[in-house]
Design an enzyme around this catalytic site. Structure first.
Site, PDB file in Angstrom:
ATOM      1  N   ASP A 158      31.443  36.115  39.822  1.00 25.16           N
ATOM      2  CA  ASP A 158      30.379  35.805  38.864  1.00 25.16           C
ATOM      3  C   ASP A 158      30.923  35.058  37.658  1.00 25.16           C
ATOM      4  OD1 ASP A 158      28.288  36.830  40.292  1.00 25.16           O
ATOM      5  OD2 ASP A 158      28.289  38.786  39.306  1.00 25.16           O
ATOM      6  N   THR A 185      28.584  51.776  49.327  1.00 27.02           N
ATOM      7  CA  THR A 185      29.663  52.375  50.131  1.00 27.02           C
ATOM      8  C   THR A 185      31.037  51.843  49.764  1.00 27.02           C
ATOM      9  OG1 THR A 185      29.526  50.684  51.866  1.00 27.02           O
ATOM     10  CG2 THR A 185      28.050  52.593  52.056  1.00 27.02           C
ATOM     11  N   ARG A 225      31.013  42.974  49.565  1.00 24.07           N
ATOM     12  CA  ARG A 225      31.165  44.417  49.408  1.00 24.07           C
ATOM     13  C   ARG A 225      29.821  45.085  49.229  1.00 24.07           C
ATOM     14  NH1 ARG A 225      34.537  47.912  44.878  1.00 24.07           N
ATOM     15  NH2 ARG A 225      32.701  47.613  43.588  1.00 24.07           N
ATOM     16  N   ASP A 277      33.478  41.011  37.302  1.00 19.02           N
ATOM     17  CA  ASP A 277      33.269  40.389  38.605  1.00 19.02           C
ATOM     18  C   ASP A 277      33.850  38.979  38.568  1.00 19.02           C
ATOM     19  OD1 ASP A 277      31.983  38.782  40.736  1.00 19.02           O
ATOM     20  OD2 ASP A 277      30.851  40.620  41.108  1.00 19.02           O
TER      21      ASP A 277
END
Length: 207
Positions: free
Chosen positions: A200, A106, A102, A197
């Site tokens: 992560d 944006t 990603r 995340d």
């Protein structure tokens, strides 16, 4: 169609994932456990075929899933623990891989790696822990449809209502099974309260 799990064990495990004190190893193992429960829910009405197995009392005709008609496709890297968990339940299912990243500015995703077996006339489970905007999932579904998938089922851990809406509008024929629908997306397109995340946390790569 989308269905949110009502299983209290699933909800318990999702909240374990939310805890910042959950270690990377425990995070991965918890994702694996949730995924095993979720795939069982998603396959509860899946067609079966008669197979003959040899039991201690002789041959027996039993009903079994046509595992050869299933393909498991995680969106890497966060979807990998989902695949690991499901393969413990369905070890003979085929697997493929999609890697997408990603763009943080944006919020759009880009496919940069794929390795997909023949999925024509197959049911494909697309494994992605998070549905935020739904962009990665939509792109993944687009790709799998282009490869001829007969049916696509999205298996997800946590989703924002906005992301589910976007996916349903783009692909109303795709069934979504999600463990937990959270409150909303924030101004940065992060799920609230979410998990952080997932990649992560699962692989201990956060700074």
């Amino acid at each position: 169609m989308y269905k949110e799990s009502t299983n209290v064990v699933v909800k318990h495990l999702i909240n374990r994932l939310r805890d910042v004190h959950t270690s990377s190893n425990e995070f991965r193992l918890t994702i694996e456990e949730i995924s095993r429960i979720m795939v069982s829910e998603a396959l509860c009405n899946f067609p079966t075929v008669t197979q003959t197995v040899k039991t201690w009392q002789g041959s027996l005709d039993v009903q079994m899933l046509e595992v050869q008609k299933l393909v498991l496709v995680p969106i890497l890297r966060a979807g990998e623990p989902m695949l690991t968990g499901i393969l413990r339940t369905l070890p003979y299912a085929k697997s493929g891989f999609l890697a997408m990243k990603r763009d943080e500015e944006t919020a759009e995703s880009k496919l940069f790696y794929e390795n997909i077996p023949n999925i024509e006339d197959k049911t494909v489970f697309l494994l992605d822990p998070m549905i935020a905007t739904g962009g990665s999932l939509i792109d993944g579904i687009d790709y799998l449809k282009g490869k001829g998938a007969k049916r696509i089922i999205s298996l997800n851990l946590v989703a924002a209502p906005e992301g589910i809406k976007n996916v349903q509008e783009a692909h109303p024929d795709v069934d979504i099974f999600v463990a937990q629908v959270d409150e909303r997306l924030d101004e940065n397109n992060y799920i609230r309260p979410g998990l952080g995340d997932a990649g992560d946390r699962a692989f201990n790569t956060n700074d």
